[in-house]
Design an enzyme around this catalytic site. Structure first.
Site, PDB file in Angstrom:
ATOM      1  N   LYS A   1      31.261  28.796  44.117  1.00 10.53           N
ATOM      2  CA  LYS A   1      31.299  29.903  43.144  1.00 10.53           C
ATOM      3  C   LYS A   1      32.221  29.540  41.980  1.00 10.53           C
ATOM      4  CE  LYS A   1      34.236  33.552  43.650  1.00 10.53           C
ATOM      5  NZ  LYS A   1      35.062  33.877  42.493  1.00 10.53           N
ATOM      6  N   ASN A   2      33.444  29.068  42.303  1.00 10.61           N
ATOM      7  CA  ASN A   2      34.438  28.870  41.241  1.00 10.61           C
ATOM      8  C   ASN A   2      34.163  27.638  40.393  1.00 10.61           C
ATOM      9  OD1 ASN A   2      35.580  31.245  41.977  1.00 10.61           O
ATOM     10  ND2 ASN A   2      37.217  30.326  43.195  1.00 10.61           N
TER      11      ASN A   2
ATOM     12  N   CYS B   1      38.307  40.839  40.631  1.00 14.37           N
ATOM     13  CA  CYS B   1      39.078  41.427  41.735  1.00 14.37           C
ATOM     14  C   CYS B   1      40.495  41.780  41.260  1.00 14.37           C
ATOM     15  CB  CYS B   1      39.177  40.445  42.901  1.00 14.37           C
ATOM     16  SG  CYS B   1      37.616  40.258  43.740  1.00 14.37           S
TER      17      CYS B   1
ATOM     18  N   ARG C   1      46.619  39.791  36.778  1.00 16.54           N
ATOM     19  CA  ARG C   1      46.098  38.446  36.536  1.00 16.54           C
ATOM     20  C   ARG C   1      46.102  38.183  35.031  1.00 16.54           C
ATOM     21  NH1 ARG C   1      40.978  37.883  40.353  1.00 16.54           N
ATOM     22  NH2 ARG C   1      41.278  35.660  39.983  1.00 16.54           N
TER      23      ARG C   1
ATOM     24  N   ASP D   1      42.815  31.693  48.501  1.00 17.91           N
ATOM     25  CA  ASP D   1      41.535  32.380  48.737  1.00 17.91           C
ATOM     26  C   ASP D   1      41.130  32.366  50.205  1.00 17.91           C
ATOM     27  OD1 ASP D   1      39.963  31.351  45.622  1.00 17.91           O
ATOM     28  OD2 ASP D   1      41.489  32.827  46.103  1.00 17.91           O
TER      29      ASP D   1
ATOM     30  N   ARG E   1      29.766  39.229  45.569  1.00 19.08           N
ATOM     31  CA  ARG E   1      30.111  38.469  44.360  1.00 19.08           C
ATOM     32  C   ARG E   1      30.222  36.985  44.664  1.00 19.08           C
ATOM     33  NH1 ARG E   1      35.413  39.879  42.037  1.00 19.08           N
ATOM     34  NH2 ARG E   1      34.797  38.062  40.821  1.00 19.08           N
TER      35      ARG E   1
HETATM   36  C1  EPZ Z   1      41.106  31.180  40.161  1.00 18.59           C
HETATM   37  O1  EPZ Z   1      41.611  32.363  39.558  1.00 18.59           O
HETATM   38  C2  EPZ Z   1      40.043  31.644  41.130  1.00 18.59           C
HETATM   39  N1  EPZ Z   1      38.999  32.353  40.402  1.00 18.59           N
HETATM   40  C3  EPZ Z   1      40.657  32.559  42.184  1.00 18.59           C
HETATM   41  O2  EPZ Z   1      39.636  32.793  43.142  1.00 18.59           O
HETATM   42  C4  EPZ Z   1      41.803  31.829  42.890  1.00 18.59           C
HETATM   43  O3  EPZ Z   1      42.444  32.731  43.757  1.00 18.59           O
HETATM   44  C5  EPZ Z   1      42.802  31.291  41.863  1.00 18.59           C
HETATM   45  O4  EPZ Z   1      42.127  30.478  40.883  1.00 18.59           O
HETATM   46  C6  EPZ Z   1      43.889  30.437  42.511  1.00 18.59           C
HETATM   47  O5  EPZ Z   1      43.290  29.353  43.167  1.00 18.59           O
HETATM   48  C7  EPZ Z   1      38.075  31.636  39.746  1.00 18.59           C
HETATM   49  O6  EPZ Z   1      38.095  30.411  39.746  1.00 18.59           O
HETATM   50  C8  EPZ Z   1      37.015  32.427  39.026  1.00 18.59           C
HETATM   51  P1  EPZ Z   1      45.138  31.052  38.331  1.00 18.59           P
HETATM   52  P2  EPZ Z   1      42.553  32.233  38.260  1.00 18.59           P
HETATM   53  O7  EPZ Z   1      45.059  31.104  36.861  1.00 18.59           O
HETATM   54  O8  EPZ Z   1      42.126  31.087  37.450  1.00 18.59           O
HETATM   55  C9  EPZ Z   1      49.238  33.127  37.200  1.00 18.59           C
HETATM   56  C10 EPZ Z   1      38.224  34.023  44.513  1.00 18.59           C
HETATM   57  O9  EPZ Z   1      38.503  34.680  45.533  1.00 18.59           O
HETATM   58  N2  EPZ Z   1      48.736  33.042  35.824  1.00 18.59           N
HETATM   59  O10 EPZ Z   1      45.164  29.732  39.021  1.00 18.59           O
HETATM   60  O11 EPZ Z   1      42.630  33.563  37.619  1.00 18.59           O
HETATM   61  C11 EPZ Z   1      48.441  34.107  38.046  1.00 18.59           C
HETATM   62  O12 EPZ Z   1      48.942  35.415  37.880  1.00 18.59           O
HETATM   63  C12 EPZ Z   1      39.124  34.132  43.300  1.00 18.59           C
HETATM   64  O13 EPZ Z   1      37.253  33.221  44.399  1.00 18.59           O
HETATM   65  C13 EPZ Z   1      49.586  33.389  34.774  1.00 18.59           C
HETATM   66  O14 EPZ Z   1      50.729  33.786  34.971  1.00 18.59           O
HETATM   67  O15 EPZ Z   1      43.946  31.906  38.956  1.00 18.59           O
HETATM   68  C14 EPZ Z   1      48.645  33.575  39.444  1.00 18.59           C
HETATM   69  O16 EPZ Z   1      49.869  34.038  39.960  1.00 18.59           O
HETATM   70  C15 EPZ Z   1      40.202  35.176  43.494  1.00 18.59           C
HETATM   71  N3  EPZ Z   1      49.112  33.294  33.492  1.00 18.59           N
HETATM   72  C16 EPZ Z   1      48.747  32.065  39.236  1.00 18.59           C
HETATM   73  O17 EPZ Z   1      49.038  31.877  37.843  1.00 18.59           O
HETATM   74  C17 EPZ Z   1      47.839  32.842  33.224  1.00 18.59           C
HETATM   75  O18 EPZ Z   1      47.470  32.748  32.022  1.00 18.59           O
HETATM   76  C18 EPZ Z   1      47.475  31.316  39.559  1.00 18.59           C
HETATM   77  O19 EPZ Z   1      46.416  31.920  38.815  1.00 18.59           O
HETATM   78  C19 EPZ Z   1      47.012  32.497  34.304  1.00 18.59           C
HETATM   79  C20 EPZ Z   1      47.482  32.592  35.602  1.00 18.59           C
END
Ligand code: EPZ
Length: 421
Positions: free
Chosen positions: A22-23, A117, A122, A307, A400
């Protein structure tokens, strides 16, 4: 609204085939916007996030042909709309990838803030930091992000992320592909779907190196041409089925996986007492459903994936002894499902970033609510182990990210059906 009804107690046996990731799909499909031609993408999972994304792209003028068994052809030659439909964009989180793709190809974008979600706040500040470093003028409103060239124009640059962010790494890779000059992303995320995106773009003529390490280098090119690509298997879907067999018991061959992507998950399940056999593109798991307690700390890849937090928690709930589960990416993720598991008899005490889970021999069936994608998947696993009929509602979250879940689980011997209210 639809729900799953699960009659627990059956072990799981047989073979399950994992779908495309998916991702990876929600990054690669928007990345096709960078290509001035036709892309043929295989192993695209038929899940609601993908269906929404394809609707957004079609609405922008992308010509899309969906073939059977997960093949999607996208022709992005003649698109001019750089304002994706906000009603569709706000339905999913990954729609923010449209920003990077449109900025790179057209030098501008107006994209509504993403949905998805809501288990944690986020932010996308790191994405916007990257766009600014590439010379974009970023205007944020309550509902939109508007991107346009700044006074010095758009060009490659060095971007050092303050947080290891999958989304920001992917968005900046896309934004940099067609800009003049070289971009270096430091403190980049290393997830398999980032490597998959880089491989897709390089197949179309991009010049990306270092994906999968903490430093990614992108040399801008004039344009990208069409080509063919196959998406990697979904490590989290695979992990979910492995956790289900570990908790419910059984003997299952999980095929179409890349064992290297799964090693943190399979190592933990083996520690808990499951027997794991790795093959080239498959994993066999055997379990009597009697698991030992363990300790898990979620970490960005190659650590134990956040995840899989909810799913491994269910394994802990039915394991013998006291397990500890510490979350390092999204501190509030526990609240999407722990209270629902407690309605089924689980004993989970969340203190700060750590859940202390006291194992119970059996869960009891209950009516529970899915509050996000992985929480819903965990409740399905819990229902498989519980005595009685468990009803999981709000399953649109689960759909989803899991293709044909009822069909795949039923084929393994689970007693599960989807009921439309
Ligand atoms: C991706 O989300 C995945 N989603 C998430 O999977 C997954 O949990 C996550 O990566 C971590 O592996 C998709 O790929 C569509 P991040 P993403 O940016 O990119 C902080 C699922 O279940 N952060 O790596 O949104 C954030 O708050 C979903 O398939 C900032 O502070 O995650 C978090 O604490 C749920 N500022 C950490 O970084 C930003 O601009 C990691 O978030 C971006 C992120």
């Amino acid at each position: 609204m639809a729900r799953y009804e699960i009659i627990g107690g059956n072990q799981l046996n047989g073979t399950v085939t994992i779908s495309g990731a998916k991702n990876a799909a929600v990054a690669i499909l928007p990345a096709a916007l960078l290509v001035n031609g036709k892309c043929r993408v295989e192993n695209v999972p038929d899940i609601s996030d993908v269906r929404i994304l394809l609707s957004i792209l079609e609405d922008m003028g992308v010509v899309i042909q969906r073939e059977p068994n997960g093949v999607v052809e996208l022709d992005c030659t003649n698109i001019r709309n750089t304002n994706p439909n906000p009603e569709l964009v706000c339905k999913m989180r990954a729609s923010y990838y449209l920003m990077g793709a449109l900025l790179s190809r057209f030098g501008k974008a107006s994209v509504a803030l993403p949905g998805g979600c809501s288990f944690a706040s986020r932010p996308i500040d790191q994405h916007l930091k990257g766009f600014r470093a590439l010379g974009a003028k970023v205007t944020e409103t309550e509902e939109y992000v508007h991107l346009e060239p700044g006074e010095n124009g758009l060009q490659g640059n060095r971007v050092s992320l303050d947080v290891v962010s999958v989304g920001a790494t992917i968005n900046i890779i896309m934004a940099a592909c067609l800009l003049p000059g070289q971009t270096i992303i430091e403190n980049a995320a290393k997830e398999p779907h980032i490597v998959d995106l880089a491989n897709f773009l390089n197949t179309m003529g991009a010049r990306i190196s270092g994906a999968g390490t903490d430093t990614v280098k992108i040399r801008g090119v004039e344009s990208l041409q069409g080509g063919n690509y196959a998406i990697i298997p979904d490590q989290i879907e695979a992990g979910t089925y492995l956790a289900a067999v570990a908790a419910a018991g059984g003997n299952v061959l999980v095929q179409n996986v890349i064992p290297k992507h799964m090693s943190c998950i399979t190592t933990k399940l083996a520690e808990m007492g499951a027997k794991i056999i790795n093959y080239d593109d498959a994993i066999r798991i055997q379990s009597d459903g009697k698991l030992h307690c363990t300790t898990v700390k979620t970490r960005p890849y190659p650590g134990f994936p956040t995840d899989m937090q909810a799913q491994i928690c269910v394994c802990m709930v039915v394991a013998e002894g006291l397990s500890k589960l510490t979350e390092s990416v999204y501190e509030t993720r526990f609240f999407g499902y722990c209270s629902e598991l407690e309605r089924m008899g689980a004993h989970i005490e969340v203190i700060g970033k750590t859940a202390n889970v006291t194992g119970r021999p059996k869960l009891r069936a209950a009516d529970v609510v899915a509050r996000d994608l992985r929480a819903g998947a965990a409740l399905v696993i819990a229902g498989l182990t519980a005595e009685g009929v468990t009803r999981v509602s709000d399953i649109h979250y689960v759909e989803r990210g899991y293709e044909r879940l009822v069909e795949k689980m039923t084929a393994l011997g689970a007693n599960i059906r989807k009921v439309e209210d």
